[in-house]
Design an enzyme around this catalytic site. Sequence first.
Site, mmCIF file in Angstrom:
data_model
loop_
_atom_site.group_PDB
_atom_site.id
_atom_site.type_symbol
_atom_site.label_atom_id
_atom_site.label_comp_id
_atom_site.label_asym_id
_atom_site.label_seq_id
_atom_site.Cartn_x
_atom_site.Cartn_y
_atom_site.Cartn_z
ATOM 1 N N THR A 1 0.883 -1.161 0.000
ATOM 2 C CA THR A 1 0.000 0.000 0.000
ATOM 3 C C THR A 1 0.922 1.212 0.000
ATOM 4 O O THR A 1 2.068 1.116 0.427
ATOM 5 C CB THR A 1 -0.858 0.037 1.266
ATOM 6 O OG1 THR A 1 0.029 -0.023 2.388
ATOM 7 C CG2 THR A 1 -1.795 -1.129 1.325
ATOM 8 N N ARG B 1 2.202 2.902 7.595
ATOM 9 C CA ARG B 1 1.154 2.797 8.610
ATOM 10 C C ARG B 1 1.720 1.991 9.773
ATOM 11 O O ARG B 1 2.136 0.853 9.593
ATOM 12 C CB ARG B 1 -0.081 2.116 8.037
ATOM 13 C CG ARG B 1 -1.319 2.364 8.852
ATOM 14 C CD ARG B 1 -2.520 1.714 8.235
ATOM 15 N NE ARG B 1 -2.984 2.375 7.024
ATOM 16 C CZ ARG B 1 -4.023 1.959 6.309
ATOM 17 N NH1 ARG B 1 -4.693 0.885 6.676
ATOM 18 N NH2 ARG B 1 -4.394 2.606 5.220
ATOM 19 N N ASP C 1 -15.649 5.908 6.748
ATOM 20 C CA ASP C 1 -14.578 5.469 7.653
ATOM 21 C C ASP C 1 -13.723 6.632 8.161
ATOM 22 O O ASP C 1 -14.045 7.804 7.953
ATOM 23 C CB ASP C 1 -13.695 4.415 6.975
ATOM 24 C CG ASP C 1 -12.780 5.023 5.928
ATOM 25 O OD1 ASP C 1 -13.169 6.032 5.323
ATOM 26 O OD2 ASP C 1 -11.662 4.491 5.733
ATOM 27 N N ARG D 1 -14.171 5.203 2.523
ATOM 28 C CA ARG D 1 -15.011 4.009 2.442
ATOM 29 C C ARG D 1 -16.477 4.345 2.712
ATOM 30 O O ARG D 1 -16.770 5.389 3.299
ATOM 31 C CB ARG D 1 -14.569 2.967 3.468
ATOM 32 C CG ARG D 1 -13.197 2.399 3.198
ATOM 33 C CD ARG D 1 -12.884 1.291 4.170
ATOM 34 N NE ARG D 1 -11.616 0.666 3.810
ATOM 35 C CZ ARG D 1 -11.217 -0.530 4.216
ATOM 36 N NH1 ARG D 1 -11.998 -1.225 5.013
ATOM 37 N NH2 ARG D 1 -10.066 -1.026 3.840
ATOM 38 N N THR E 1 -6.059 -6.161 -5.555
ATOM 39 C CA THR E 1 -6.554 -5.376 -4.429
ATOM 40 C C THR E 1 -5.712 -4.112 -4.255
ATOM 41 O O THR E 1 -4.490 -4.164 -4.347
ATOM 42 C CB THR E 1 -6.472 -6.238 -3.156
ATOM 43 O OG1 THR E 1 -7.373 -7.329 -3.311
ATOM 44 C CG2 THR E 1 -6.836 -5.448 -1.924
ATOM 45 N N GLU F 1 -14.154 -1.676 -4.743
ATOM 46 C CA GLU F 1 -13.603 -2.847 -4.081
ATOM 47 C C GLU F 1 -14.617 -3.390 -3.089
ATOM 48 O O GLU F 1 -15.394 -2.622 -2.505
ATOM 49 C CB GLU F 1 -12.334 -2.484 -3.313
ATOM 50 C CG GLU F 1 -11.198 -2.004 -4.169
ATOM 51 C CD GLU F 1 -9.905 -1.961 -3.359
ATOM 52 O OE1 GLU F 1 -9.212 -2.976 -3.331
ATOM 53 O OE2 GLU F 1 -9.613 -0.917 -2.751
ATOM 54 N N GLU F 2 -14.533 -4.695 -2.845
ATOM 55 C CA GLU F 2 -15.440 -5.331 -1.891
ATOM 56 C C GLU F 2 -15.263 -4.774 -0.479
ATOM 57 O O GLU F 2 -16.123 -4.935 0.368
ATOM 58 C CB GLU F 2 -15.253 -6.845 -1.884
ATOM 59 C CG GLU F 2 -13.821 -7.338 -1.633
ATOM 60 C CD GLU F 2 -13.295 -7.072 -0.259
ATOM 61 O OE1 GLU F 2 -14.058 -7.206 0.701
ATOM 62 O OE2 GLU F 2 -12.106 -6.720 -0.158
ATOM 63 N N LYS G 1 -10.803 6.445 -3.536
ATOM 64 C CA LYS G 1 -12.189 6.065 -3.327
ATOM 65 C C LYS G 1 -12.855 7.160 -2.502
ATOM 66 O O LYS G 1 -12.172 7.943 -1.854
ATOM 67 C CB LYS G 1 -12.300 4.704 -2.686
ATOM 68 C CG LYS G 1 -11.493 4.519 -1.434
ATOM 69 C CD LYS G 1 -11.388 3.044 -1.080
ATOM 70 C CE LYS G 1 -10.475 2.819 0.085
ATOM 71 N NZ LYS G 1 -9.499 1.769 -0.155
HETATM 72 C C1 G1P Z 1 -7.650 -3.502 2.552
HETATM 73 C C2 G1P Z 1 -8.741 -3.833 1.560
HETATM 74 C C3 G1P Z 1 -8.403 -3.280 0.198
HETATM 75 C C4 G1P Z 1 -8.129 -1.779 0.316
HETATM 76 C C5 G1P Z 1 -7.075 -1.523 1.386
HETATM 77 C C6 G1P Z 1 -6.877 -0.032 1.623
HETATM 78 O O1 G1P Z 1 -6.453 -4.095 2.146
HETATM 79 O O2 G1P Z 1 -8.957 -5.218 1.481
HETATM 80 O O3 G1P Z 1 -9.460 -3.517 -0.678
HETATM 81 O O4 G1P Z 1 -7.686 -1.261 -0.909
HETATM 82 O O5 G1P Z 1 -7.468 -2.110 2.611
HETATM 83 O O6 G1P Z 1 -8.043 0.587 2.081
HETATM 84 P P1 G1P Z 1 -5.919 -5.480 2.735
HETATM 85 O O7 G1P Z 1 -5.841 -5.328 4.227
HETATM 86 O O8 G1P Z 1 -6.906 -6.531 2.354
HETATM 87 O O9 G1P Z 1 -4.588 -5.685 2.083
HETATM 88 ZN ZN ZN Z 2 -10.047 4.877 4.491
#
Ligand code: G1P
Ligand code: ZN
Length: 542
Positions: A18, A22, A276, A281, A343, A362-363, A375
């Site tokens: 990502t 974090r 969120d 989200r 993802t 995304e789900e 998003k």
């Molecule tokens: C999760 C979600 C993914 C989203 C990400 C950032 O990542 O599943 O769809 O893009 O948070 O908000 P994951 O923890 O599954 O890697």
């Molecule tokens: Zn967020």
Amino acid sequence: MQVQAVSTTPIDGQKPGTSGLRKKVTEFSTPGYLENYVQAIFDAWGAEGKTLVLGGDGRFFNKAAMATVLRMAAANGVTRMIVGRDGLLSTPAASHLIRTRQADGGLILSASHNPGGPDGDFGLKLNVASGGPAPEAVTDAIFAASGAISRYLILDNDAPALDTLGEAPLGDMIIEMVDPVSDYADLMEQLFDFDAIRALFANGFTMCFDAMHAVTGPYAIEILERRLGAARGTVVNGVPSEDFNGGHPDPNPVWAHVLFDLMMGSEAPDFGAASDGDGDRNMILGRGAYVTPSDSLAVLVANAQLAPGYAGGISGVARSMPTSAAADRVARALGIEAFQTPTGWKFFGNLLDHGRITICGEESAGTGSDHVREKDGLWAVLLWLNILARRGQSVAEIMVDHWARFGRDYYSRHDYEALPKPEAEALVADLRATLPGLSGRTFAGLGVSNAEDFAYLDPIDGSTSARQGIILQFTTGERAVLRLSGTGTEGATLRVYLERFEGPEGNHGLDTQEVLAPLARAVDQIAGIATRTGRTAPDVMT
Ligand code: G1P
Ligand code: ZN
């Protein structure tokens, strides 16, 4: 005023799958830690002469971190820093501000939906001129720099308080304090039929928006209550709090269960929604109806043309691989392209920039469009309101119609949280090794037709991303996906995504977990989740 060059030891800048960093607040606030990462950004990506946007979700450590970032930006030669008042900017609003002000990029201080407070999480990420998260080449360079640098630059003056609109100097840098809400609210007003939504509320339509004590409170109050005339009190938990009032600001049936229970009860308003920590989200509910994020994406694509911003139709749709195929079915009916990406929002960027898609999702409750490069929770809520206003139907009626036309993809995600990392990694590695022999075999009564590890070829830049999740396809149409979370800060989280399609003529009123139980059993037999982890049930089912 003086620029200090402070010597520092390198950190583990968390190789970003990502974008950004974090970590726990306790780690982030160790002396030199934040400074090291910010300097790594400036060294690897540049600072001199740039105009940047700065804001965050208001969580604990936000203000202290922002003061440090400002002093370091000034010391590194940033020309102008556009800052949300009180340090606040939702992630989509920051993305919009970068674009509308043609800034070089921005720094967003948030750990999204993760809990906040002294023992909670903090995060910092870089977005670039498109308004979207920095591409992998940039985050890789920042990661490398974070492990190599030996000094950071910081101005010895204090940063000004962040509560007054207008300009103030810090060294040679101009800090421009802006209202965090107004530009974003104006953008929403351009995209959606505010007259129709205003009329809906004027006719007695009721709604509850749960801001979860996070950043969307001020945005939702301005847009829903002030501009659209929703009753005062429509927005609940609307004042951002540093620890989200002790909550977990993730809008799903588990963490937003108060709203969920309200919507399933006899006192339910017509429409319920939540967002969120940083506002990207969303969760969508009708009276007695929960709309899965995968279904929500499909409904938004099918009805987008009812909103002025999308009246000319949409060019295409993309969904992350674990998201259900519901949106693909709509794309087929509309004759538009549908893409399946790994993802993570960053994979939508190229498709959006090149006009191949207009809407994506995304789900995990993220939906958005080409209006920004993140998003956008409130965007989804407003598009739903626009659709409800123009169709004159309830959420439940819209879902029944949608399934009757396209069929229903029963869908659920099962999460196994805080697993020991080596154990979880071994589970996935062993499963990966068995994939070639799975096709043709039967587990818990379900036959495997295909088993693969998802690899993505970006149609725009030709880059590939391998090992993005294991897909198990079954002869009777079920699909399961298994992958490890890339965003957790404690141990490993195994995500198991389950779906089963029921055609237009099928029964759409069944219990989701019951429908998916045989599939869950088959997956458990294949991957050995219970025997290997000792967990007999998931921690969270969404
Ligand atoms: C999760 C979600 C993914 C989203 C990400 C950032 O990542 O599943 O769809 O893009 O948070 O908000 P994951 O923890 O599954 O890697
Ligand atoms: Zn967020």
